[in-house]
Design a protein around this motif. Structure first.
Motif, PDB file in Angstrom:
ATOM      1  N   LYS A  96       0.858  -1.192   0.000  1.00  0.00           N
ATOM      2  CA  LYS A  96       0.000   0.000   0.000  1.00  0.00           C
ATOM      3  C   LYS A  96       0.895   1.243   0.000  1.00  0.00           C
ATOM      4  O   LYS A  96       1.888   1.309   0.747  1.00  0.00           O
ATOM      5  CB  LYS A  96      -0.897   0.041   1.249  1.00  0.00           C
ATOM      6  CG  LYS A  96      -1.991  -1.017   1.251  1.00  0.00           C
ATOM      7  CD  LYS A  96      -3.036  -0.748   0.179  1.00  0.00           C
ATOM      8  CE  LYS A  96      -4.108  -1.822   0.108  1.00  0.00           C
ATOM      9  NZ  LYS A  96      -4.902  -1.761  -1.113  1.00  0.00           N
TER      10      LYS A  96
ATOM     11  N   LYS B  36      -1.245   9.348   3.935  1.00  0.00           N
ATOM     12  CA  LYS B  36      -2.132   8.181   4.023  1.00  0.00           C
ATOM     13  C   LYS B  36      -2.728   7.842   2.653  1.00  0.00           C
ATOM     14  O   LYS B  36      -3.034   6.695   2.366  1.00  0.00           O
ATOM     15  CB  LYS B  36      -3.251   8.458   5.032  1.00  0.00           C
ATOM     16  CG  LYS B  36      -2.719   8.612   6.456  1.00  0.00           C
ATOM     17  CD  LYS B  36      -3.787   9.165   7.383  1.00  0.00           C
ATOM     18  CE  LYS B  36      -3.171   9.571   8.718  1.00  0.00           C
ATOM     19  NZ  LYS B  36      -4.044  10.471   9.470  1.00  0.00           N
ATOM     20  N   ARG B  37      -2.922   8.891   1.831  1.00  0.00           N
ATOM     21  CA  ARG B  37      -3.463   8.671   0.491  1.00  0.00           C
ATOM     22  C   ARG B  37      -2.714   9.565  -0.500  1.00  0.00           C
ATOM     23  O   ARG B  37      -2.346  10.688  -0.164  1.00  0.00           O
ATOM     24  CB  ARG B  37      -4.949   9.026   0.442  1.00  0.00           C
ATOM     25  CG  ARG B  37      -5.826   7.907   0.936  1.00  0.00           C
ATOM     26  CD  ARG B  37      -5.991   6.835  -0.138  1.00  0.00           C
ATOM     27  NE  ARG B  37      -6.398   5.554   0.420  1.00  0.00           N
ATOM     28  CZ  ARG B  37      -6.814   4.535  -0.323  1.00  0.00           C
ATOM     29  NH1 ARG B  37      -6.873   4.632  -1.628  1.00  0.00           N
ATOM     30  NH2 ARG B  37      -7.140   3.393   0.243  1.00  0.00           N
TER      31      ARG B  37
ATOM     32  N   GLU C 152      -8.934   3.829  -9.414  1.00  0.00           N
ATOM     33  CA  GLU C 152      -8.313   3.475  -8.136  1.00  0.00           C
ATOM     34  C   GLU C 152      -7.544   2.178  -8.337  1.00  0.00           C
ATOM     35  O   GLU C 152      -8.070   1.240  -8.919  1.00  0.00           O
ATOM     36  CB  GLU C 152      -9.405   3.291  -7.081  1.00  0.00           C
ATOM     37  CG  GLU C 152      -8.884   3.367  -5.677  1.00  0.00           C
ATOM     38  CD  GLU C 152     -10.017   3.339  -4.648  1.00  0.00           C
ATOM     39  OE1 GLU C 152      -9.696   3.379  -3.469  1.00  0.00           O
ATOM     40  OE2 GLU C 152     -11.200   3.253  -5.033  1.00  0.00           O
TER      41      GLU C 152
ATOM     42  N   GLY D  58      -3.722   1.588  -3.774  1.00  0.00           N
ATOM     43  CA  GLY D  58      -4.366   2.722  -3.104  1.00  0.00           C
ATOM     44  C   GLY D  58      -4.231   4.029  -3.878  1.00  0.00           C
ATOM     45  O   GLY D  58      -4.835   5.035  -3.521  1.00  0.00           O
TER      46      GLY D  58
ATOM     47  N   ILE E 251      -4.968   6.849  -6.287  1.00  0.00           N
ATOM     48  CA  ILE E 251      -6.176   7.351  -6.956  1.00  0.00           C
ATOM     49  C   ILE E 251      -5.724   8.298  -8.060  1.00  0.00           C
ATOM     50  O   ILE E 251      -4.922   9.205  -7.824  1.00  0.00           O
ATOM     51  CB  ILE E 251      -7.096   8.090  -5.963  1.00  0.00           C
ATOM     52  CG1 ILE E 251      -7.650   7.108  -4.925  1.00  0.00           C
ATOM     53  CG2 ILE E 251      -8.232   8.811  -6.684  1.00  0.00           C
ATOM     54  CD1 ILE E 251      -8.336   7.759  -3.731  1.00  0.00           C
TER      55      ILE E 251
ATOM     56  N   LEU F 269     -14.105  10.418  -2.420  1.00  0.00           N
ATOM     57  CA  LEU F 269     -13.539   9.065  -2.427  1.00  0.00           C
ATOM     58  C   LEU F 269     -12.417   8.942  -1.381  1.00  0.00           C
ATOM     59  O   LEU F 269     -12.372   7.975  -0.615  1.00  0.00           O
ATOM     60  CB  LEU F 269     -13.019   8.716  -3.826  1.00  0.00           C
ATOM     61  CG  LEU F 269     -12.340   7.353  -3.973  1.00  0.00           C
ATOM     62  CD1 LEU F 269     -13.284   6.204  -3.619  1.00  0.00           C
ATOM     63  CD2 LEU F 269     -11.813   7.164  -5.399  1.00  0.00           C
ATOM     64  N   VAL F 270     -11.520   9.952  -1.343  1.00  0.00           N
ATOM     65  CA  VAL F 270     -10.420   9.940  -0.360  1.00  0.00           C
ATOM     66  C   VAL F 270     -11.002   9.893   1.054  1.00  0.00           C
ATOM     67  O   VAL F 270     -10.555   9.122   1.911  1.00  0.00           O
ATOM     68  CB  VAL F 270      -9.517  11.189  -0.540  1.00  0.00           C
ATOM     69  CG1 VAL F 270      -8.515  11.312   0.600  1.00  0.00           C
ATOM     70  CG2 VAL F 270      -8.789  11.142  -1.878  1.00  0.00           C
TER      71      VAL F 270
ATOM     72  N   LYS G 271     -13.900   8.809   2.048  1.00  0.00           N
ATOM     73  CA  LYS G 271     -14.516   7.497   2.296  1.00  0.00           C
ATOM     74  C   LYS G 271     -13.438   6.460   2.665  1.00  0.00           C
ATOM     75  O   LYS G 271     -13.588   5.689   3.619  1.00  0.00           O
ATOM     76  CB  LYS G 271     -15.237   7.074   1.005  1.00  0.00           C
ATOM     77  CG  LYS G 271     -16.221   5.942   1.170  1.00  0.00           C
ATOM     78  CD  LYS G 271     -16.996   5.792  -0.140  1.00  0.00           C
ATOM     79  CE  LYS G 271     -17.448   4.374  -0.326  1.00  0.00           C
ATOM     80  NZ  LYS G 271     -18.015   4.142  -1.663  1.00  0.00           N
ATOM     81  N   ARG G 272     -12.334   6.470   1.900  1.00  0.00           N
ATOM     82  CA  ARG G 272     -11.246   5.512   2.159  1.00  0.00           C
ATOM     83  C   ARG G 272     -10.590   5.782   3.521  1.00  0.00           C
ATOM     84  O   ARG G 272     -10.294   4.845   4.271  1.00  0.00           O
ATOM     85  CB  ARG G 272     -10.187   5.591   1.050  1.00  0.00           C
ATOM     86  CG  ARG G 272     -10.688   5.135  -0.308  1.00  0.00           C
ATOM     87  CD  ARG G 272     -10.943   3.639  -0.348  1.00  0.00           C
ATOM     88  NE  ARG G 272     -11.532   3.225  -1.620  1.00  0.00           N
ATOM     89  CZ  ARG G 272     -12.821   3.029  -1.830  1.00  0.00           C
ATOM     90  NH1 ARG G 272     -13.693   3.189  -0.844  1.00  0.00           N
ATOM     91  NH2 ARG G 272     -13.267   2.646  -3.010  1.00  0.00           N
TER      92      ARG G 272
ATOM     93  N   SER H 238     -12.765   4.480   6.369  1.00  0.00           N
ATOM     94  CA  SER H 238     -12.765   3.028   6.591  1.00  0.00           C
ATOM     95  C   SER H 238     -11.408   2.526   7.094  1.00  0.00           C
ATOM     96  O   SER H 238     -11.330   1.547   7.826  1.00  0.00           O
ATOM     97  CB  SER H 238     -13.183   2.285   5.318  1.00  0.00           C
ATOM     98  OG  SER H 238     -12.182   2.422   4.344  1.00  0.00           O
ATOM     99  N   GLU H 239     -10.320   3.221   6.711  1.00  0.00           N
ATOM    100  CA  GLU H 239      -8.983   2.733   7.088  1.00  0.00           C
ATOM    101  C   GLU H 239      -8.487   3.286   8.423  1.00  0.00           C
ATOM    102  O   GLU H 239      -7.790   2.601   9.165  1.00  0.00           O
ATOM    103  CB  GLU H 239      -7.964   3.118   5.994  1.00  0.00           C
ATOM    104  CG  GLU H 239      -8.135   2.324   4.704  1.00  0.00           C
ATOM    105  CD  GLU H 239      -7.551   3.048   3.491  1.00  0.00           C
ATOM    106  OE1 GLU H 239      -6.799   4.028   3.675  1.00  0.00           O
ATOM    107  OE2 GLU H 239      -7.856   2.640   2.356  1.00  0.00           O
TER     108      GLU H 239
END
Length: 539
Positions: free
Chosen positions: A189, A209-210, A349, A353, A355, A375-376, A378-379, A382-383
C-alpha cells in the motif's frame, strides 16, 4: 514538509490538483501538493481560456456532462469574478454549416435549460442583419443568422493560482519545481512518495495516508511508477492558439465558428488583441509534453480558418504576434477522431491505493475535485476511522475575491482605481491591478507605497516593480517565465511589454532571489526560448 504526515498528497499543481487541495483542506484534511514545473505549467495555462459549458457536447449527446459543466460555470464565476468574465458569444449560421437555424435554436434552448442559465443570459436568435450588426467581419455569403449566448472568459493560470493561494490560506503545503519520482510502500500500500527538488537536486520523502495522481498529461507517467496497473490510458491531443493585434483583426465580438473542414473554432477579443483557436491533432507521447510547439501547419490551419469565416480580414504570418500550444489529456477511446474523444473525467483506483483523476475540462475542476475528495474521505474513514466534513467549495470565494460577489466587482474596481493614486500609482494602473488581482491588489498598493521615491532601474516603473515584488513574495515565482507566462499572461497577450521590460525585470528578480551569474544566464536563455517559440512556428 518531509517532517509531516499528510492525510493526502496530491501530485500535480494544475487546476485539478489545485481544486483537490482546496476541497480537501477546507474539509479538515492535512494536504500537500507537489508540482514538478511551475503551477499551471502544463495544460492549465494553455487552454482556450474559457470556462464554457461545452455546447458542442450536445451534438455528441453528452447531456449529463453539459448539465453538470454548464451549472459549474456560474459557480466558478461567482467564486472568482476577477478571473472570470461573462462574454456574449456569437454562433453564426451559414447555409451548409454545422448548425442550422432550427437545430441551433433548439440546442441553445436545451443548453439554457440543462445549464440553469439565468434569465438575462439566456440565448437569443439573431437575423443575418442583426448578426452583421454585432460583427461586421463575419462572412456574408450564405449567412442565415446566428445564435447569441453567454460563455465565460477566464485566465486559466490565474484561476489555478488563486485556488492554490486559497488552499494555502487554509493550511495546505504546496510547492512548485518538486517532482514525484517514486512511491513508498508498506505491505503493497502506498504510504508516501519520494520527491526531487528540481532546483537543488535534493531528494525528500513525503509521508501520506493517500496519494492522488492529478498530473494531467503526465498521468500515465506517474501511474507507471506504481506496481499496480489498469488498462485505461490517455490519448493526448494538441491545441494551438494564435494572437493577433486588433489593428489587423478588428474583432468586436467573441465568435464560435465553422472552419473550412467542418470543425468549430473560437475567435475572442481580449485587451486590444484577438486570439483564435484551437487546433485538435493527436500528440505523440514521445514528443516533449512540457514544450508542445506550434508547427507551420498549425499556424496555417488557423489563418485559413480566419480567412474562411472573416473574408475581409487579411491576417498574414507576419501579423501573428504570439501563440501558445497545449496538450489535452483525454481518456483513450479506440478508433475515435481527436475532436470526437469525450472530455469526460474519470477516476481510477489501483490496488496500491493510488487514486488517479484524468480527462475532464477546466470548467468542471471544482466538481471533479469534490468527487475525488469524496472518495479519499470514504477511504480514510474506513482505514483510519477519521471523519471529514462535506465539500464546502460551492460557495467559497477563491483568493482575491473578497469583495462580495460579482454584483460588487465593477464598483470595487472603480473604487480601487481612485484609491491607487494615494499609493503613487495612476488610476489606470490601479484599475488593472484590481481587475486582475481582485482584493489582493491591496498588497500591491502597499508594496508601491513602500517603494515610492525609490530610484527605478532601466525600464522599471513603480507599477512594474510592485507587480514583480508581489509575485516573488506572494505567488512563488522561481523563474522569469513563471512571471511573464503564468502570473501575468503577458508573453501571450502583450509580447511588446515583455520585450520592453524583460532585462529590467530579470535584473530585479536576480537581486530579490539572489541568483548567481550562471543561474541568471540560464533563466535569461529560457525566457528567450519561450519568446522565440511563441512567435516562430516549427517545420
Amino acid at each position: 514538509m518531509s517532517q509531516q504526515e499528510y492525510d493526502l498528497i496530491v501530485i500535480g499543481g494544475g487546476i485539478t490538483g489545485a481544486g483537490i487541495a482546496l476541497d480537501a483542506v477546507t474539509r479538515g484534511m492535512k494536504v500537500a501538493v507537489v508540482e514538478m514545473q511551475d503551477f499551471a505549467g502544463g495544460t492549465s495555462s494553455r487552454s482556450t481560456k474559457l470556462v464554457h459549458g461545452g455546447l458542442r457536447y450536445l451534438k455528441q449527446f453528452e447531456v449529463k456532462m453539459v448539465a453538470e459543466v454548464g451549472k459549474e460555470r456560474e459557480i466558478v464565476y461567482e467564486n472568482g469574478p476577477h478571473v472570470t468574465t461573462p462574454e456574449w458569444m456569437l454562433l453564426p449560421i451559414h447555409k451548409g454549416g454545422t448548425f442550422g437555424k432550427v437545430s441551433t435554436s433548439f440546442g441553445l434552448r436545451v443548453y439554457d435549460y440543462l445549464a440553469g442559465v439565468k434569465k438575462k443570459e439566456r440565448r437569443k436568435m439573431l437575423s443575418a442583419q442583426e448578426t452583421l450588426a454585432h460583427e461586421p467581419l463575419v462572412k456574408k455569403d450564405g449567412l442565415r443568422g446566428a445564435g447569441y449566448y453567454v460563455e465565460y472568459r477566464t485566465d486559466d493560470a490565474r484561476l489555478t493560482l488563486e485556488v492554490i493561494k486559497k488552499a494555502v490560506e487554509y493550511g495546505a503545503d504546496i510547492v512548485n519545481y518538486v517532482k514525484a519520482q517514486r512511491f513508498i510502500y508498506d505491505q503493497k500500500k502506498i504510504t508516501g512518495i519520494e520527491v526531487m527538488d528540481q532546483l537543488s537536486g535534493t531528494p525528500y520523502i513525503l509521508s501520506g495516508k493517500r496519494v492522488v495522481n492529478a498530473a494531467g498529461p503526465w498521468v500515465d507517467e506517474v501511474r507507471s511508477l506504481d506496481y499496480s496497473k489498469n488498462s485505461k490510458q490517455l490519448r493526448l491531443t494538441k491545441g494551438v492558439h494564435l494572437v493577433v493585434d486588433q489593428s489587423v483583426f478588428p474583432l468586436k465580438q467573441a465568435i464560435y465558428f465553422d472552419t473550412q473542414d467542418g470543425r468549430m473554432m473560437f475567435a475572442i477579443p481580449r485587451d486590444g488583441k484577438a486570439y483564435v483557436g484551437t487546433t485538435d491533432t493527436l500528440f505523440d507521447k514521445d514528443n516533449d509534453i512540457a514544450n508542445p510547439k506550434m508547427t507551420v501547419e498549425d499556424r496555417q490551419y488557423i489563418l485559413d480558418a480566419i480567412h474562411y469565416m472573416f473574408p475581409t480580414v487579411h491576417v498574414t504570418v507576419d501579423d501573428v504576434e504570439s501563440s501558445w500550444a497545449g496538450v489535452r489529456p483525454l481518456i483513450f477511446e479506440e478508433g475515435k477522431d481527436p475532436s470526437e474523444i469525450s472530455r469526460k473525467d474519470e477516476i481510477w483506483e489501483q490496488e496500491s491505493g493510488l487514486i488517479t483523476i484524468a480527462g475532464g475540462k477546466l470548467t468542471g475542476y471544482r466538481k471533479m475535485s469534490e468527487h475525488v475528495v469524496d472518495l479519499v474521505s470514504k477511504r480514510l474513514k474506513s482505514e483510519t476511522k477519521q471523519t471529514f466534513k462535506k465539500s464546502k467549495t460551492i460557495h467559497l470565494p477563491i483568493s482575491g475575491a473578497d469583495f462580495g460577489g460579482s454584483q460588487n466587482y465593477h464598483s470595487f474596481v472603480e473604487k480601487k482605481a481612485l484609491e491607487a493614486v494615494k499609493f503613487g500609482l495612476t488610476p489606470d494602473e490601479g484599475r488593472h491591478f484590481a481587475s486582475f488581482y481582485g482584493s489582493n491588489a491591496d498588497q500591491i498598493f502597499k508594496i508601491a507605497h513602500a517603494a515610492t521615491g525609490m530610484k527605478m532601474d532601466g525600464s522599471l516603473t513603480l507599477a512594474v516593480y510592485s507587480e514583480v515584488v508581489y509575485a516573488v513574495q506572494n505567488e512563488m515565482i522561481v523563474k522569469p517565465v513563471d512571471f511573464f507566462i503564468r502570473r501575468t499572461g503577458r508573453l501571450f497577450f502583450d509580447i511588446n511589454w515583455v520585450q520592453l521590460h524583460k532585462a529590467s525585470i530579470l535584473e530585479l528578480m536576480k537581486n530579490l532571489l539572489g541568483w548567481d551569474e550562471a543561474t541568471y544566464k540560464t533563466y535569461q536563455e529560457e525566457l528567450e526560448k519561450e519568446i522565440h517559440d511563441a512567435i516562430i512556428a516549427v517545420r
